[in-house]
Design a protein around this motif. Structure first.
Motif, short mmCIF file in Angstrom:
data_model
loop_
_atom_site.label_atom_id
_atom_site.label_comp_id
_atom_site.label_asym_id
_atom_site.label_seq_id
_atom_site.Cartn_x
_atom_site.Cartn_y
_atom_site.Cartn_z
N ILE A 157 8.05 -4.18 0.26
CA ILE A 157 6.98 -4.67 -0.61
C ILE A 157 6.07 -3.51 -1.01
CG2 ILE A 157 4.89 -6.10 -0.67
CD1 ILE A 157 6.46 -8.11 1.12
N ALA A 158 5.72 -2.67 -0.04
CA ALA A 158 4.84 -1.53 -0.32
C ALA A 158 5.47 -0.59 -1.33
CB ALA A 158 4.53 -0.79 0.98
N VAL A 159 6.76 -0.32 -1.19
CA VAL A 159 7.45 0.57 -2.13
C VAL A 159 7.38 -0.01 -3.54
CG1 VAL A 159 9.73 1.44 -2.80
CG2 VAL A 159 8.95 1.66 -0.44
N LYS A 160 7.59 -1.30 -3.68
CA LYS A 160 7.53 -1.94 -5.00
C LYS A 160 6.13 -1.89 -5.59
CE LYS A 160 11.46 -4.97 -4.20
NZ LYS A 160 11.93 -6.34 -3.96
N LEU A 161 5.12 -2.14 -4.72
CA LEU A 161 3.74 -2.09 -5.20
C LEU A 161 3.34 -0.67 -5.58
CD1 LEU A 161 2.01 -4.53 -2.68
CD2 LEU A 161 2.39 -4.91 -5.13
N LEU A 162 3.75 0.29 -4.81
CA LEU A 162 3.46 1.69 -5.12
C LEU A 162 4.11 2.09 -6.45
CD1 LEU A 162 3.86 3.27 -1.57
CD2 LEU A 162 1.73 3.17 -2.89
N GLU B 157 -5.12 1.96 -0.93
CA GLU B 157 -5.95 1.30 0.09
C GLU B 157 -5.71 -0.21 0.10
OE1 GLU B 157 -7.15 3.50 -2.14
OE2 GLU B 157 -7.66 5.20 -0.84
N ALA B 158 -5.59 -0.79 -1.10
CA ALA B 158 -5.34 -2.24 -1.21
C ALA B 158 -3.95 -2.59 -0.67
CB ALA B 158 -5.49 -2.69 -2.66
N ILE B 159 -2.98 -1.75 -0.95
CA ILE B 159 -1.62 -1.98 -0.46
C ILE B 159 -1.61 -1.90 1.07
CG2 ILE B 159 0.76 -1.12 -0.45
CD1 ILE B 159 0.23 -0.13 -3.34
N ALA B 160 -2.36 -0.94 1.61
CA ALA B 160 -2.45 -0.81 3.07
C ALA B 160 -3.06 -2.06 3.68
CB ALA B 160 -3.27 0.42 3.44
N GLU B 161 -4.09 -2.59 3.04
CA GLU B 161 -4.76 -3.79 3.56
C GLU B 161 -3.83 -5.01 3.50
OE1 GLU B 161 -8.61 -6.52 2.45
OE2 GLU B 161 -8.74 -4.37 2.06
N VAL B 162 -3.12 -5.14 2.40
CA VAL B 162 -2.24 -6.31 2.22
C VAL B 162 -1.03 -6.26 3.15
CG1 VAL B 162 -0.68 -7.43 0.57
CG2 VAL B 162 -2.96 -6.73 -0.15
N THR B 163 -0.43 -5.07 3.29
CA THR B 163 0.81 -4.97 4.07
C THR B 163 0.57 -4.71 5.55
OG1 THR B 163 0.99 -2.59 3.66
CG2 THR B 163 2.11 -4.08 2.10
N GLY B 164 -0.61 -4.18 5.88
CA GLY B 164 -0.88 -3.82 7.27
C GLY B 164 -0.32 -2.45 7.64
N ILE C 114 -2.27 4.11 5.60
CA ILE C 114 -2.25 4.90 4.36
C ILE C 114 -1.27 6.06 4.51
CG2 ILE C 114 -3.64 6.42 2.90
CD1 ILE C 114 -5.98 4.45 3.31
N GLU C 115 -1.23 6.66 5.70
CA GLU C 115 -0.30 7.77 5.94
C GLU C 115 1.14 7.30 5.79
OE1 GLU C 115 -2.78 6.90 8.16
OE2 GLU C 115 -4.16 8.50 7.58
N GLU C 116 1.44 6.13 6.31
CA GLU C 116 2.81 5.62 6.19
C GLU C 116 3.14 5.32 4.72
OE1 GLU C 116 5.78 2.34 8.26
OE2 GLU C 116 3.64 2.27 8.72
N LEU C 117 2.17 4.77 4.01
CA LEU C 117 2.39 4.48 2.58
C LEU C 117 2.60 5.77 1.79
CD1 LEU C 117 -0.25 1.66 2.07
CD2 LEU C 117 2.23 1.41 2.10
N GLN C 118 1.86 6.82 2.15
CA GLN C 118 2.03 8.10 1.46
C GLN C 118 3.44 8.65 1.72
OE1 GLN C 118 -1.34 10.16 3.09
NE2 GLN C 118 -2.66 9.63 1.34
N GLY C 119 3.96 8.38 2.91
CA GLY C 119 5.32 8.81 3.22
C GLY C 119 6.38 8.03 2.46
N LEU C 120 6.04 6.85 1.99
CA LEU C 120 6.99 6.01 1.24
C LEU C 120 7.02 6.39 -0.24
CD1 LEU C 120 6.24 2.49 2.78
CD2 LEU C 120 8.21 3.96 3.25
N GLN C 121 6.01 7.10 -0.71
CA GLN C 121 5.94 7.45 -2.14
C GLN C 121 6.99 8.46 -2.50
OE1 GLN C 121 1.71 8.48 -2.49
NE2 GLN C 121 1.45 6.64 -3.74
#
Length: 95
Positions: free
Chosen positions: A65-70, A78-85, A88-95
Motif C-alpha cells: 500500500i505504501a509503495v502505491k501511495l508513494l 508523513e501521512a503515509i507513515a501515519e496511515v500504514t504504521g 518514515i525511514e522504512e518508507l524512504q527505503g521503499l521509494q
C-alpha cells in the motif's frame, strides 16, 4: 513409595499384585502427561509459526500500500507513515 525387591517378595500375593497394579497405573499416567505435554508443545510451536506468518503477511500488505501511495504522489510521506504504521525511514527505503 519405593519398595525394594526383597520387600516386594515378602509381601502377600494380593498386596504384591496391588502394588504392581499401582506401578503400572503410575507409569501410564506419567506417559499420558508426557504425551499431552509434547502435543501441547508442538501445537504451541505451530500456532506461533502461523501467527508469525500472519504478521509478516500484514507487514507486506502495508508495504505494498505504501509503495502505491508513494508512487501516486497524492500524500505526504508523513501521512503515509501515519496511515500504514511504517516508519518514515522504512518508507524512504521503499521509494
Amino acid at each position: 513409595m519405593g519398595v525394594t525387591r526383597l520387600e516386594l517378595l515378602k509381601m502377600p500375593e494380593a498386596q504384591r499384585r496391588a502394588y504392581e497394579k499401582y506401578l503400572i497405573n503410575k507409569a501410564v499416567k506419567k506417559d499420558m502427561l508426557e504425551s499431552a505435554y509434547e502435543r501441547g508443545f508442538e501445537e504451541g510451536i505451530a500456532r506461533g509459526i502461523r501467527e508469525a506468518g500472519r504478521a509478516k503477511g500484514k507487514l507486506e500488505v502495508k508495504r505494498e500500500i505504501a509503495v502505491k501511495l508513494l508512487a501516486s504522489g497524492s500524500l505526504e510521506i508523513e501521512a503515509i507513515a501515519e496511515v500504514t504504521g511504517l516508519s518514515i525511514e522504512e518508507l524512504q527505503g521503499l521509494q
